[in-house]
Design a protein around this motif. Structure first.
Motif, PDB file in Angstrom:
ATOM      1  N   GLY A 101      34.571  38.241  46.887  1.00 46.43           N
ATOM      2  CA  GLY A 101      33.926  39.750  47.482  1.00 46.43           C
ATOM      3  C   GLY A 101      32.849  39.603  48.385  1.00 46.43           C
ATOM      4  O   GLY A 101      32.264  38.579  48.937  1.00 46.43           O
ATOM      5  N   VAL A 102      32.324  40.758  48.854  1.00 45.65           N
ATOM      6  CA  VAL A 102      31.326  41.013  49.572  1.00 45.65           C
ATOM      7  C   VAL A 102      30.206  41.995  49.175  1.00 45.65           C
ATOM      8  O   VAL A 102      29.379  42.668  49.758  1.00 45.65           O
ATOM      9  N   GLU A 103      30.158  42.105  47.747  1.00 44.54           N
ATOM     10  CA  GLU A 103      29.177  42.775  47.113  1.00 44.54           C
ATOM     11  C   GLU A 103      27.878  42.273  46.576  1.00 44.54           C
ATOM     12  O   GLU A 103      28.053  41.197  46.050  1.00 44.54           O
ATOM     13  N   VAL A 113      28.222  35.325  36.077  1.00 49.29           N
ATOM     14  CA  VAL A 113      28.963  36.434  36.024  1.00 49.29           C
ATOM     15  C   VAL A 113      29.697  36.742  37.071  1.00 49.29           C
ATOM     16  O   VAL A 113      29.166  36.497  38.394  1.00 49.29           O
ATOM     17  N   PHE A 114      30.880  37.297  36.911  1.00 48.82           N
ATOM     18  CA  PHE A 114      31.898  37.258  38.048  1.00 48.82           C
ATOM     19  C   PHE A 114      32.068  38.981  38.479  1.00 48.82           C
ATOM     20  O   PHE A 114      32.023  39.712  37.344  1.00 48.82           O
ATOM     21  N   ASP A 115      32.745  39.096  39.302  1.00 51.49           N
ATOM     22  CA  ASP A 115      33.209  40.645  39.504  1.00 51.49           C
ATOM     23  C   ASP A 115      34.724  40.632  38.774  1.00 51.49           C
ATOM     24  O   ASP A 115      35.383  40.540  39.329  1.00 51.49           O
ATOM     25  N   GLU A 116      34.376  41.211  37.701  1.00 51.23           N
ATOM     26  CA  GLU A 116      35.648  41.317  36.662  1.00 51.23           C
ATOM     27  C   GLU A 116      36.764  42.231  37.193  1.00 51.23           C
ATOM     28  O   GLU A 116      38.045  41.723  37.091  1.00 51.23           O
ATOM     29  N   ARG A 117      36.214  43.045  37.924  1.00 54.52           N
ATOM     30  CA  ARG A 117      37.299  44.079  38.247  1.00 54.52           C
ATOM     31  C   ARG A 117      38.363  43.444  39.416  1.00 54.52           C
ATOM     32  O   ARG A 117      39.580  43.646  39.231  1.00 54.52           O
ATOM     33  N   TYR A 118      37.940  42.411  40.183  1.00 55.27           N
ATOM     34  CA  TYR A 118      38.610  41.717  41.135  1.00 55.27           C
ATOM     35  C   TYR A 118      39.038  40.185  40.806  1.00 55.27           C
ATOM     36  O   TYR A 118      39.466  39.768  41.611  1.00 55.27           O
ATOM     37  N   ASN A 119      38.457  39.759  39.406  1.00 51.91           N
ATOM     38  CA  ASN A 119      38.608  38.344  39.212  1.00 51.91           C
ATOM     39  C   ASN A 119      38.141  37.535  40.339  1.00 51.91           C
ATOM     40  O   ASN A 119      38.805  36.807  41.047  1.00 51.91           O
ATOM     41  N   VAL A 126      26.166  33.664  46.682  1.00 54.74           N
ATOM     42  CA  VAL A 126      26.034  33.132  45.354  1.00 54.74           C
ATOM     43  C   VAL A 126      26.814  31.856  45.106  1.00 54.74           C
ATOM     44  O   VAL A 126      27.642  31.456  46.012  1.00 54.74           O
ATOM     45  N   ASN A 127      26.247  30.833  44.154  1.00 50.88           N
ATOM     46  CA  ASN A 127      26.984  29.622  44.093  1.00 50.88           C
ATOM     47  C   ASN A 127      28.284  29.827  43.716  1.00 50.88           C
ATOM     48  O   ASN A 127      29.392  28.944  44.354  1.00 50.88           O
ATOM     49  N   SER A 128      28.975  30.532  42.733  1.00 52.94           N
ATOM     50  CA  SER A 128      30.343  30.748  42.656  1.00 52.94           C
ATOM     51  C   SER A 128      30.774  30.917  43.664  1.00 52.94           C
ATOM     52  O   SER A 128      32.063  30.644  43.907  1.00 52.94           O
ATOM     53  N   GLY A 129      30.356  32.012  44.735  1.00 52.25           N
ATOM     54  CA  GLY A 129      31.241  32.441  45.955  1.00 52.25           C
ATOM     55  C   GLY A 129      31.190  31.254  46.876  1.00 52.25           C
ATOM     56  O   GLY A 129      32.169  30.957  47.482  1.00 52.25           O
ATOM     57  N   TYR A 184      34.368  24.874  36.641  1.00 51.92           N
ATOM     58  CA  TYR A 184      35.329  24.806  35.545  1.00 51.92           C
ATOM     59  C   TYR A 184      35.727  26.365  35.053  1.00 51.92           C
ATOM     60  O   TYR A 184      37.021  26.456  34.729  1.00 51.92           O
ATOM     61  N   LEU A 185      34.869  26.833  34.789  1.00 53.10           N
ATOM     62  CA  LEU A 185      35.003  28.244  34.307  1.00 53.10           C
ATOM     63  C   LEU A 185      35.932  29.077  35.213  1.00 53.10           C
ATOM     64  O   LEU A 185      36.789  29.853  35.089  1.00 53.10           O
ATOM     65  N   MET A 186      35.480  28.973  36.833  1.00 53.90           N
ATOM     66  CA  MET A 186      36.193  29.581  37.678  1.00 53.90           C
ATOM     67  C   MET A 186      37.700  29.023  37.762  1.00 53.90           C
ATOM     68  O   MET A 186      38.417  29.864  37.855  1.00 53.90           O
TER      69      MET A 186
END
Ligand code: GLU
Length: 330
Positions: A101-103, A113-119, A126-129, A184-186
């Motif tokens: 996303g871009v939020e 923690v991820f943007d659960e609405r859009y998975n 951020v690192n996950s991004g 791995y979570l991702m």
């Protein structure tokens, strides 16, 4: 590459800025970070206390540097900016937006923690991004993906020799528990599709590329110049995607200080844990600052102070309205 002395008045002003900030009190100083050692308190710092450089590169290729502007440090999180750009070029906006996303997240850069609405991760800064954008790099395998990353960064920096420091890379891999867990979570959520260990290694390898302030300022100037390196004339990224990168830098580039930064400094920027900050003044110039002393948010204390002062004196805030020749008058 040395610095191009084009206007000695600007050189003098930069030197004066550097000296003043080198000697200034640093009340917000909280920690340092070194690969392999992790975070450590200021009282354990040695010569890195005095490491400090600043460089400006204009969109017509003038280079101004002061202090340790040729001293190298690991790119770390600053790489996220350029890999996001590569993913955009490879797949286009819509496709990339499906995966990241871009939020602004409001969470730490290494949050799980991820943007659960859009998975998807909240944003590419951020690192996950960054794991998500790295996973999107179009390539047959690890080696090709790495060569593309290295090569693209080299076009931005006007330096084809940019390469990861293997020692730093090893340290990053050794300390990668959290990034590995994130990756791995991702994958379990379907947010990344490739071989997890390859994506993780590609991410940490891009973090391990040594650069100096001149490289950073040149990379920033390339973005300021619509994606074409002002020194070499080579195109690093397609022009339409520069806007996307700068927008995300503006809202998400400075860790948990991003909102205050946008409010006070008002220029798109990205910082990294090694103490580097790159900032972009579209159509004008790029800034690269390095000083490893960090505040609680993880931003370089001197880096923030220098950018704040430059923004203020030159009227660089995106919503300010200053005259064109402020650079000479300030
Ligand atoms: N290699 C670091 C990490 O992923 C970079 C972090 C940063 O500069 O924000 O933890």
């Amino acid at each position: 590459m040395g610095k191009g002395h084009v206007d000695p008045r600007i050189d003098d002003k930069l030197e004066e800025l550097y000296r003043r900030h080198l000697d200034a009190e640093e009340p917000t100083l909280a920690k340092y970070y070194t690969p392999g050692r992790g975070y450590y308190p200021p009282e354990l710092a040695g010569e890195e206390r005095d490491h400090f450089g600043v460089c400006l590169v204009s969109t017509d290729g003038q280079v101004y540097g002061a202090g340790d502007y040729e001293l190298r440090f690991a790119l770390q999180s600053l790489s996220k900016v350029f890999v996001y750009g590569m993913a955009l070029c490879d797949h286009g906006r819509e496709r990339v937006l499906e995966n990241v996303g871009v939020e602004p997240s409001g969470n730490a850069f290494n949050s799980l923690v991820f943007d659960e609405r859009y998975n998807r991760p909240f944003n590419p800064m951020v690192n996950s991004g960054a794991l998500a954008t790295t996973d999107l790099i179009a390539a047959e395998g690890y080696t090709e993906a790495w060569e593309r990353i290295r090569g693209t960064f080299g076009v931005y920096a006007a330096d084809d020799t940019l390469e990861a420091d293997e020692e730093i890379f090893r340290e990053e891999m050794r300390d990668a528990d959290r990034n590995r867990a994130t990756a791995y979570l991702m994958r379990s959520y379907g947010m990344i599709g490739r071989e997890v260990e390859n994506t993780l290694a590609l991410y940490l390898r891009q973090c391990s590329i040594p650069v100096n302030c001149q490289d950073l300022a040149t990379m920033a100037a390339t973005l300021a110049n619509g994606g074409t390196n002002p020194i070499t004339g080579r195109q690093a990224i397609e022009r339409p995607y520069v806007r996307d990168i700068l927008s995300v830098m503006y809202t998400c580039g400075m860790y948990d200080f991003a909102g205050q930064w946008a409010y006070e400094v008002g220029i798109p920027a990205k910082s990294g844990v090694s103490g580097g900050i790159l900032a972009v003044i579209p159509g004008k110039f790029g800034i690269g600052v390095f000083s490893p002393g960090l505040d609680v948010q993880g931003n370089s204390v001197r880096g923030i102070a220098v950018c704040e002062e430059l923004s203020d004196r030159l009227g660089l805030h995106v919503f300010a309205n200053e005259s064109e020749d402020a650079l000479l008058q300030a």
